[in-house]
Scaffold this motif. Structure first.
Motif, PDB file in Angstrom:
ATOM      1  N   THR A 218       4.123  10.746   1.318  1.00 14.54           N
ATOM      2  CA  THR A 218       4.478  11.575   2.458  1.00 14.54           C
ATOM      3  C   THR A 218       3.286  11.701   3.395  1.00 14.54           C
ATOM      4  O   THR A 218       2.145  11.393   3.038  1.00 14.54           O
ATOM      5  CB  THR A 218       4.911  12.975   1.995  1.00 14.54           C
ATOM      6  OG1 THR A 218       3.811  13.596   1.321  1.00 14.54           O
ATOM      7  CG2 THR A 218       6.104  12.894   1.053  1.00 14.54           C
ATOM      8  N   ARG A 219       3.561  12.165   4.579  1.00 19.86           N
ATOM      9  CA  ARG A 219       2.496  12.353   5.571  1.00 19.86           C
ATOM     10  C   ARG A 219       1.503  13.409   5.105  1.00 19.86           C
ATOM     11  O   ARG A 219       0.292  13.263   5.271  1.00 19.86           O
ATOM     12  CB  ARG A 219       3.125  12.774   6.901  1.00 19.86           C
ATOM     13  CG  ARG A 219       2.128  12.872   8.026  1.00 19.86           C
ATOM     14  CD  ARG A 219       2.853  13.075   9.353  1.00 19.86           C
ATOM     15  NE  ARG A 219       1.936  12.992  10.460  1.00 19.86           N
ATOM     16  CZ  ARG A 219       1.326  14.046  10.982  1.00 19.86           C
ATOM     17  NH1 ARG A 219       1.547  15.250  10.508  1.00 19.86           N
ATOM     18  NH2 ARG A 219       0.491  13.890  12.000  1.00 19.86           N
ATOM     19  N   ARG A 220       1.993  14.449   4.474  1.00 25.65           N
ATOM     20  CA  ARG A 220       1.138  15.525   3.966  1.00 25.65           C
ATOM     21  C   ARG A 220       0.184  14.994   2.889  1.00 25.65           C
ATOM     22  O   ARG A 220      -1.002  15.324   2.869  1.00 25.65           O
ATOM     23  CB  ARG A 220       1.985  16.649   3.393  1.00 25.65           C
ATOM     24  CG  ARG A 220       1.173  17.825   2.896  1.00 25.65           C
ATOM     25  CD  ARG A 220       2.041  18.925   2.358  1.00 25.65           C
ATOM     26  NE  ARG A 220       2.904  19.421   3.421  1.00 25.65           N
ATOM     27  CZ  ARG A 220       4.076  19.998   3.216  1.00 25.65           C
ATOM     28  NH1 ARG A 220       4.527  20.166   1.997  1.00 25.65           N
ATOM     29  NH2 ARG A 220       4.794  20.431   4.215  1.00 25.65           N
TER      30      ARG A 220
ATOM     31  N   VAL B  77      -3.983  14.959   3.080  1.00 23.57           N
ATOM     32  CA  VAL B  77      -4.804  15.589   2.041  1.00 23.57           C
ATOM     33  C   VAL B  77      -5.707  14.549   1.385  1.00 23.57           C
ATOM     34  O   VAL B  77      -6.910  14.782   1.200  1.00 23.57           O
ATOM     35  CB  VAL B  77      -3.918  16.301   1.000  1.00 23.57           C
ATOM     36  CG1 VAL B  77      -4.727  16.736  -0.209  1.00 23.57           C
ATOM     37  CG2 VAL B  77      -3.208  17.482   1.620  1.00 23.57           C
ATOM     38  N   PHE B  78      -5.143  13.411   1.050  1.00 22.37           N
ATOM     39  CA  PHE B  78      -5.927  12.363   0.386  1.00 22.37           C
ATOM     40  C   PHE B  78      -7.072  11.892   1.277  1.00 22.37           C
ATOM     41  O   PHE B  78      -8.214  11.785   0.835  1.00 22.37           O
ATOM     42  CB  PHE B  78      -5.023  11.180   0.016  1.00 22.37           C
ATOM     43  CG  PHE B  78      -5.735  10.123  -0.780  1.00 22.37           C
ATOM     44  CD1 PHE B  78      -5.871  10.260  -2.145  1.00 22.37           C
ATOM     45  CD2 PHE B  78      -6.266   9.014  -0.162  1.00 22.37           C
ATOM     46  CE1 PHE B  78      -6.538   9.297  -2.889  1.00 22.37           C
ATOM     47  CE2 PHE B  78      -6.933   8.042  -0.885  1.00 22.37           C
ATOM     48  CZ  PHE B  78      -7.071   8.182  -2.257  1.00 22.37           C
ATOM     49  N   ASN B  79      -6.781  11.612   2.533  1.00 21.25           N
ATOM     50  CA  ASN B  79      -7.827  11.145   3.450  1.00 21.25           C
ATOM     51  C   ASN B  79      -8.882  12.214   3.703  1.00 21.25           C
ATOM     52  O   ASN B  79     -10.068  11.904   3.824  1.00 21.25           O
ATOM     53  CB  ASN B  79      -7.213  10.675   4.766  1.00 21.25           C
ATOM     54  CG  ASN B  79      -6.491   9.351   4.608  1.00 21.25           C
ATOM     55  OD1 ASN B  79      -6.826   8.555   3.748  1.00 21.25           O
ATOM     56  ND2 ASN B  79      -5.485   9.137   5.426  1.00 21.25           N
ATOM     57  N   SER B  80      -8.478  13.471   3.782  1.00 16.71           N
ATOM     58  CA  SER B  80      -9.438  14.560   3.977  1.00 16.71           C
ATOM     59  C   SER B  80     -10.390  14.674   2.789  1.00 16.71           C
ATOM     60  O   SER B  80     -11.610  14.796   2.968  1.00 16.71           O
ATOM     61  CB  SER B  80      -8.708  15.886   4.175  1.00 16.71           C
ATOM     62  OG  SER B  80      -7.892  15.839   5.311  1.00 16.71           O
ATOM     63  N   VAL B  81      -9.843  14.630   1.597  1.00 16.11           N
ATOM     64  CA  VAL B  81     -10.675  14.704   0.394  1.00 16.11           C
ATOM     65  C   VAL B  81     -11.587  13.481   0.318  1.00 16.11           C
ATOM     66  O   VAL B  81     -12.768  13.593  -0.027  1.00 16.11           O
ATOM     67  CB  VAL B  81      -9.799  14.826  -0.875  1.00 16.11           C
ATOM     68  CG1 VAL B  81     -10.626  14.678  -2.133  1.00 16.11           C
ATOM     69  CG2 VAL B  81      -9.062  16.150  -0.879  1.00 16.11           C
ATOM     70  N   LEU B  82     -11.068  12.318   0.666  1.00 17.13           N
ATOM     71  CA  LEU B  82     -11.867  11.098   0.635  1.00 17.13           C
ATOM     72  C   LEU B  82     -13.035  11.178   1.622  1.00 17.13           C
ATOM     73  O   LEU B  82     -14.175  10.831   1.282  1.00 17.13           O
ATOM     74  CB  LEU B  82     -10.988   9.890   0.953  1.00 17.13           C
ATOM     75  CG  LEU B  82     -11.683   8.529   0.919  1.00 17.13           C
ATOM     76  CD1 LEU B  82     -12.151   8.213  -0.499  1.00 17.13           C
ATOM     77  CD2 LEU B  82     -10.739   7.460   1.425  1.00 17.13           C
TER      78      LEU B  82
END
Length: 74
Positions: free
Chosen positions: A11-13, A17-22
């Protein structure tokens, strides 16, 4: 035996979240590496605190990435 096909929908969410944490994880490791590479005879208490914080952020971010990937696969 027939191979089961596994479909995972991202999902877009989840991507945000994944890219922010990365990004936070990579930036903290870069910051830690830069401070660690500085050739200083004496590191101040503040600098030691910052490096400890950056290392902790990297550890937590790495664990979060593994958890996000593992949670999405299961």
């Amino acid at each position: 035996m027939a191979d089961k096909e596994l479909t995972i929908s991202l999902t877009r969410r989840f991507k945000i979240v994944f890219n922010s944490v990365l990004i936070v994880t990579v930036l903290s490791m870069i910051g830690y590496s830069v401070i660690f590479a500085m050739d200083m005879a004496y590191h101040s208490e503040a600098l030691i605190g910052i490096t400890n914080s950056l290392l902790t952020i990297w550890k937590l971010g790495f664990g979060a990435l593994i958890g996000l990937i593992g949670g999405k696969i299961m």
